[in-house]
Design an enzyme around this catalytic site. Structure first.
Site, mmCIF file in Angstrom:
data_model
loop_
_atom_site.group_PDB
_atom_site.id
_atom_site.type_symbol
_atom_site.label_atom_id
_atom_site.label_comp_id
_atom_site.label_asym_id
_atom_site.label_seq_id
_atom_site.Cartn_x
_atom_site.Cartn_y
_atom_site.Cartn_z
ATOM 1 N N ARG A 110 27.231 -15.497 -14.710
ATOM 2 C CA ARG A 110 25.784 -15.424 -14.919
ATOM 3 C C ARG A 110 25.419 -15.312 -16.402
ATOM 4 O O ARG A 110 24.608 -14.481 -16.799
ATOM 5 C CB ARG A 110 25.188 -14.245 -14.141
ATOM 6 C CG ARG A 110 25.356 -14.377 -12.644
ATOM 7 C CD ARG A 110 25.256 -13.002 -11.961
ATOM 8 N NE ARG A 110 24.014 -12.337 -12.243
ATOM 9 C CZ ARG A 110 22.914 -12.392 -11.485
ATOM 10 N NH1 ARG A 110 22.916 -13.089 -10.376
ATOM 11 N NH2 ARG A 110 21.821 -11.735 -11.818
ATOM 12 N N ASP B 133 3.663 -5.278 -44.591
ATOM 13 C CA ASP B 133 2.468 -6.124 -44.427
ATOM 14 C C ASP B 133 2.761 -7.505 -43.838
ATOM 15 O O ASP B 133 1.854 -8.163 -43.344
ATOM 16 C CB ASP B 133 1.769 -6.321 -45.787
ATOM 17 C CG ASP B 133 1.406 -5.008 -46.454
ATOM 18 O OD1 ASP B 133 1.229 -4.022 -45.716
ATOM 19 O OD2 ASP B 133 1.313 -4.961 -47.691
ATOM 20 N N GLY C 31 23.679 -5.105 -18.821
ATOM 21 C CA GLY C 31 23.748 -6.493 -19.266
ATOM 22 C C GLY C 31 24.578 -7.387 -18.373
ATOM 23 O O GLY C 31 24.730 -8.569 -18.658
ATOM 24 N N ARG D 6 34.236 13.915 -33.429
ATOM 25 C CA ARG D 6 33.960 13.553 -32.027
ATOM 26 C C ARG D 6 33.621 12.067 -31.937
ATOM 27 O O ARG D 6 32.904 11.534 -32.778
ATOM 28 C CB ARG D 6 32.815 14.392 -31.472
ATOM 29 C CG ARG D 6 32.426 14.019 -30.056
ATOM 30 C CD ARG D 6 31.605 15.094 -29.388
ATOM 31 N NE ARG D 6 32.422 16.217 -28.976
ATOM 32 C CZ ARG D 6 31.942 17.338 -28.418
ATOM 33 N NH1 ARG D 6 30.645 17.479 -28.237
ATOM 34 N NH2 ARG D 6 32.744 18.312 -28.057
ATOM 35 N N ASP E 133 6.266 -9.517 -53.116
ATOM 36 C CA ASP E 133 6.186 -10.703 -53.982
ATOM 37 C C ASP E 133 6.140 -10.345 -55.468
ATOM 38 O O ASP E 133 6.717 -11.045 -56.297
ATOM 39 C CB ASP E 133 5.007 -11.602 -53.584
ATOM 40 C CG ASP E 133 3.665 -10.886 -53.635
ATOM 41 O OD1 ASP E 133 3.669 -9.644 -53.613
ATOM 42 O OD2 ASP E 133 2.622 -11.558 -53.682
ATOM 43 N N MET F 85 17.692 3.653 -17.603
ATOM 44 C CA MET F 85 16.693 3.978 -18.630
ATOM 45 C C MET F 85 16.452 2.759 -19.541
ATOM 46 O O MET F 85 15.400 2.639 -20.168
ATOM 47 C CB MET F 85 17.125 5.188 -19.457
ATOM 48 C CG MET F 85 18.358 4.967 -20.313
ATOM 49 S SD MET F 85 18.958 6.488 -21.062
ATOM 50 C CE MET F 85 17.759 6.700 -22.351
ATOM 51 N N GLU G 156 -7.245 -3.158 -43.236
ATOM 52 C CA GLU G 156 -7.855 -2.444 -44.377
ATOM 53 C C GLU G 156 -8.508 -3.405 -45.382
ATOM 54 O O GLU G 156 -9.386 -3.014 -46.125
ATOM 55 C CB GLU G 156 -6.816 -1.558 -45.077
ATOM 56 C CG GLU G 156 -5.682 -2.304 -45.737
ATOM 57 C CD GLU G 156 -4.680 -1.386 -46.440
ATOM 58 O OE1 GLU G 156 -4.969 -0.186 -46.563
ATOM 59 O OE2 GLU G 156 -3.615 -1.877 -46.858
ATOM 60 N N ARG H 118 15.310 -9.056 -6.407
ATOM 61 C CA ARG H 118 16.383 -9.987 -6.771
ATOM 62 C C ARG H 118 16.586 -11.080 -5.717
ATOM 63 O O ARG H 118 17.366 -11.998 -5.924
ATOM 64 C CB ARG H 118 17.699 -9.225 -6.953
ATOM 65 C CG ARG H 118 17.706 -8.303 -8.165
ATOM 66 C CD ARG H 118 19.036 -7.551 -8.255
ATOM 67 N NE ARG H 118 19.087 -6.659 -9.406
ATOM 68 C CZ ARG H 118 19.525 -7.006 -10.619
ATOM 69 N NH1 ARG H 118 19.913 -8.249 -10.843
ATOM 70 N NH2 ARG H 118 19.569 -6.130 -11.603
#
Length: 784
Positions: free
Chosen positions: A743, A174, A583, A575, A127, A671, A272, A480
């Site tokens: 879906r 913050d 998904g 590369r 701010d 994963m 704090e 499922r």
């Protein structure tokens, strides 16, 4: 790939004309304390500015660089901002500047900008930084006239650059700026805090310890509050909501009660800037001394400090900063001399523009209210989200004695359905505790609808869900299986356990299951009870909600993996990596992962592509290899095309890129479903589940013993976040907006962000600005 013209809320989509910034110059600076994600914002401003034809200048070292000029103001090129998305802090530096506070300093700054023709300023900071920018804007014409009188610039320059446009982005860990849901850096700071809390939990449990954690935030308790909510802390100290006068006794009582319930660790989180009712500081050392003296618990203090500012930005912060950066450039290009300085802000999932000084004034009003000990007003001024977080924390942290809870004589069951998603356990914990606080008996159903049919259901208590918030996967077990073939058995179980309401936490299978239960109401009276579903799936493909629990954690997993892969590609040179994401048919993870990781392309089902698109991507990457950025990253959704598989794309790229670049592929797989939930998923799961239980309690109120049957459409809903609000939508209505074959919902909000990903990857794209911020008043913004 063909550009997707997303449907717009207005009758005529409004597109950004390419090169609409021609002849304009934009200066970008970061000021005040650094925050993760600032680099993503800088990158977006530079690339969007260059894309529109404007010149973009780095202003190094914040306002100090603006005053000093010279080598501190340098034109930015496209490649300058490559590989900075994943870097914390700010590459253009930030510094506190006394000189800019004086008119003499601002005169020098105006001279430096006018000589380079920079009349558009994008300020990323807090701010104080934004207030300084607004003052500079107001004084601009007067400063130029004074410079002309002094002979530093000519009169033509005064005429040509007669006004200064200012747009702010709030970069602060913050989250203390009124008007925006999240400031850039807050989510990453929460990641650092939660990583520490998760690590501390294991050592605290080993030794039966109490930990006092001090987090940053100055006079804003947001970080402390959300950390407490996401880790299930025993007690939290906030500047906006000081504890009651006898807090010492109450806190010690709460800690000893928890220890008596076999809880091996106690966590106290302190902001704090924490104070008591008399505005006197409450320090972490004072709390430690109190616990040791009164309870004799082994207590340790950990002050997190600048760890919270460091590290890699989270996926959320990268996407937020990229969106804000693009919006800031558009706001600058659209600005006129009459346009007030604005701040680009986030509300729900929408970018909005708010008058800068209204936001600054409201932020200062919070501090004033706290100084004058008007704490309830201070909490209100912080906004709906802060107030909601505080109320949810109080409900979940403190259990009233059983004799004080008014019993509802209702039984409510909670079930997980579909694939596991991080944050499911946080949602279950929240539902169980809110339900018990509302006087219900809570039942847990294990192993989905199959377990329900087999009678795997038992009562679950307040203490049973302690410590669940940070656990990944699904502790209740999830499958499922749909309820269709078990309807008779499930109805029997509902009847025998007298279940009066059902909360389903899960993905698309949970949605389909809810539809099947709704259809079976005529045949089975047991299903004529309130039922609500909370979306939880990494795919984010549930109709009725813009976000689902688990998607943010999966997105962070994808982003982290892409960062490592990009590093590998940079080391190898020339590369290109093809990454396959999960998904189903929903391209959310691939598209948003590409935006967060700075990918060159993302192939998704929602935007059909052909061999020509693949070839143009190869040409694009071939051109890229001639620059200083000799690597490529391409994401592909697992079901984007039947024939253009990951293997096919890999082979095509390998063949077409022969002699220019080589190619590797990586299938991320399951994963993406694992790992500890991100702070966003913990918080979202906790809040949305609490809201679902409030809805159930409201429906059940007064119905017990009356024999009332719930058969209307509005008694079987999906609870989701839509734009700016949490909404309950009947499944009967959602059927109309669902593509059942694939879906996915028929309309998906994130497709509007697709052109941003393309533009930042140096493709031309039609960017629909219909939803781009109209300047709103802060009051209207807060009421929504």
């Amino acid at each position: 790939m063909s550009d997707l013209d997303s449907s717009s809320s207005s009758a005529y989509p409004k597109y950004l004309e390419h090169l609409s910034g021609d002849g304009k110059a934009i200066g970008v600076l970061t000021s005040g304390g650094d925050a993760q994600g600032m680099n993503a914002a800088v990158r977006a401003v530079v690339r969007m500015g260059i894309y529109t034809g404007a010149k973009v200048y780095f202003i190094y070292e914040g306002y100090q660089g603006l005053v000093d000029g010279g080598s501190n103001i340098v034109e930015a090129k496209w490649d300058c901002v490559s590989s900075i998305l994943q870097v914390g802090g700010t590459i253009i530096g930030s510094a506190r500047c006394k000189a800019f506070r004086s008119r003499e300093g601002r005169l020098k700054a105006a001279c430096n900008l006018a000589r380079l023709g920079i009349t558009n300023l994008c300020v990323i900071g807090g701010d104080g930084s934004l207030t300084g920018a607004n003052l500079f804007r107001k004084e601009w014409s007067g400063l130029l006239e004074e410079l002309a009188r002094n002979g530093d610039i000519d009169n033509d320059t005064v005429q040509k650059y007669s006004y200064l446009n200012v747009v702010g982005m709030v970069g602060s860990i913050d989250n203390d700026f009124c008007g925006t849901d999240m400031t850039i850096g807050t989510d990453s700071a929460l990641h650092r805090i939660i990583e520490v809390v998760d690590a501390i939990m294991t050592t605290a449990q080993s030794h039966q310890r109490t930990f006092v954690l001090e987090v940053m935030g100055r006079h804003c308790g947001y970080l402390a509050l959300v950390s407490a909510l996401t880790c299930g802390a025993d007690w939290v100290f906030l500047p906006e909501s000081p504890p009651e006068e006898d807090w010492e006794e109450n806190m010690c009582l709460k800690l000893s009660e928890n220890r008596a319930r076999k809880k091996r660790l106690n966590i106290i989180i302190v902001s704090e800037g924490a104070i008591d009712m008399q505005n006197k500081p409450i320090t972490s050392e004072k709390i430690k001394e109190l616990v040791v003296k009164n309870l004799g618990f082994d207590t340790r203090v950990t002050i997190l400090g600048h760890v919270q500012r460091g590290g890699t930005p989270s996926a959320f912060d990268r996407i937020l900063a990229s969106r804000m950066g693009v919006e800031a450039v558009i706001a600058l290009l659209e600005a006129t001399p009459e346009t007030p300085a604005c701040v680009v802000s986030l509300r729900g999932n929408q970018a909005v523009r708010l008058p800068l000084m209204e936001c600054v004034q409201m932020t200062q009003d919070v501090q004033k209210a706290m100084d004058e000990r008007r704490f309830k007003e201070a909490v209100k001024l912080r906004g709906r989200r802060f107030e909601g977080n505080l109320n949810t924390y109080k409900r979940l942290a403190i259990k009233l004695p059983d004799e004080k809870i008014v019993k509802s004589n209702c039984n409510v069951a909670v079930i997980n359905v579909g694939a596991p998603a991080a944050g499911m356990n946080a949602a279950v914990r929240s539902a169980v505790r809110v339900g018990i606080a509302d006087g219900h008996k809570m039942f847990a159903i294990y192993d989905g609808f199959e377990g329900f049919a087999n009678g795997q259901i038992k009562e679950i208590g307040w203490a049973d869900v302690g410590g669940w918030t940070g656990q990944g996967g699904s502790i209740l077990g999830t499958k499922r299986t749909l309820p269709g073939k078990y309807l008779e058995k499930i109805a029997e179980q509902m009847h025998s356990h007298s279940i009066n309401a059902l909360l389903i936490i899960g993905g698309f299978e949970a949605y389909l299951g809810l539809l099947e239960l709704a259809a079976a109401r005529e045949k089975h009276e047991a299903f004529c009870v309130p039922m609500v579903m909370v979306p939880a799936t990494v795919s984010n493909n549930v109709p009725g909600s813009d976000f689902s629990i688990g998607a943010d954690t999966a997105l962070n997993t994808i982003t982290d993996t892409c960062d490592r892969i990009k590093q590998s590609a940079s080391g190898t040179k020339r590369r290109v990596f093809i990454i396959e994401t999960m998904g189903g048919y929903c391209g959310y993870l691939a598209n948003m992962g590409a935006l967060a990781a700075g990918a060159d392309a993302a192939y998704i089902f929602e935007e059909p592509f052909d061999i020509g698109d693949l070839q143009s991507n190869v040409v694009h990457l071939t051109e890229k290899m001639k620059t200083s950025i000799q690597r490529g990253l391409v994401l592909r959704n697992e079901s984007c095309s039947v024939n253009y598989t990951t293997d096919f794309i890999y082979q095509l790229y390998s063949e077409e890129g022969k002699g220019v670049f080589d190619c590797r592929k990586n299938v991320l797989g399951h994963m993406q479903q694992g790992g500890a939930p991100s702070p966003f998923d913990r918080n979202f799961g906790t809040k949305i589940s609490a809201k679902a239980m409030e809805w159930i309690s409201a429906k059940l109120k007064g119905s017990q013993g009356t024999g009332k049957k719930f058969v209307s459409d509005d008694s079987i809903c999906v609870l989701g976040i839509c734009k700016r609000d949490l909404l309950f939508q009947p499944v009967a209505e959602l059927k109309k907006v669902t593509d059942f074959e694939h879906r996915i919902p028929k309309e998906q909000w994130w497709l509007k962000l697709r052109p941003i990903m393309k533009i930042l990857a140096k493709y031309e794209a039609s960017y629909d600005m219909s939803d781009s911020g109209k300047l709103e008043s802060l009051q209207h913004h807060e009421e929504l």
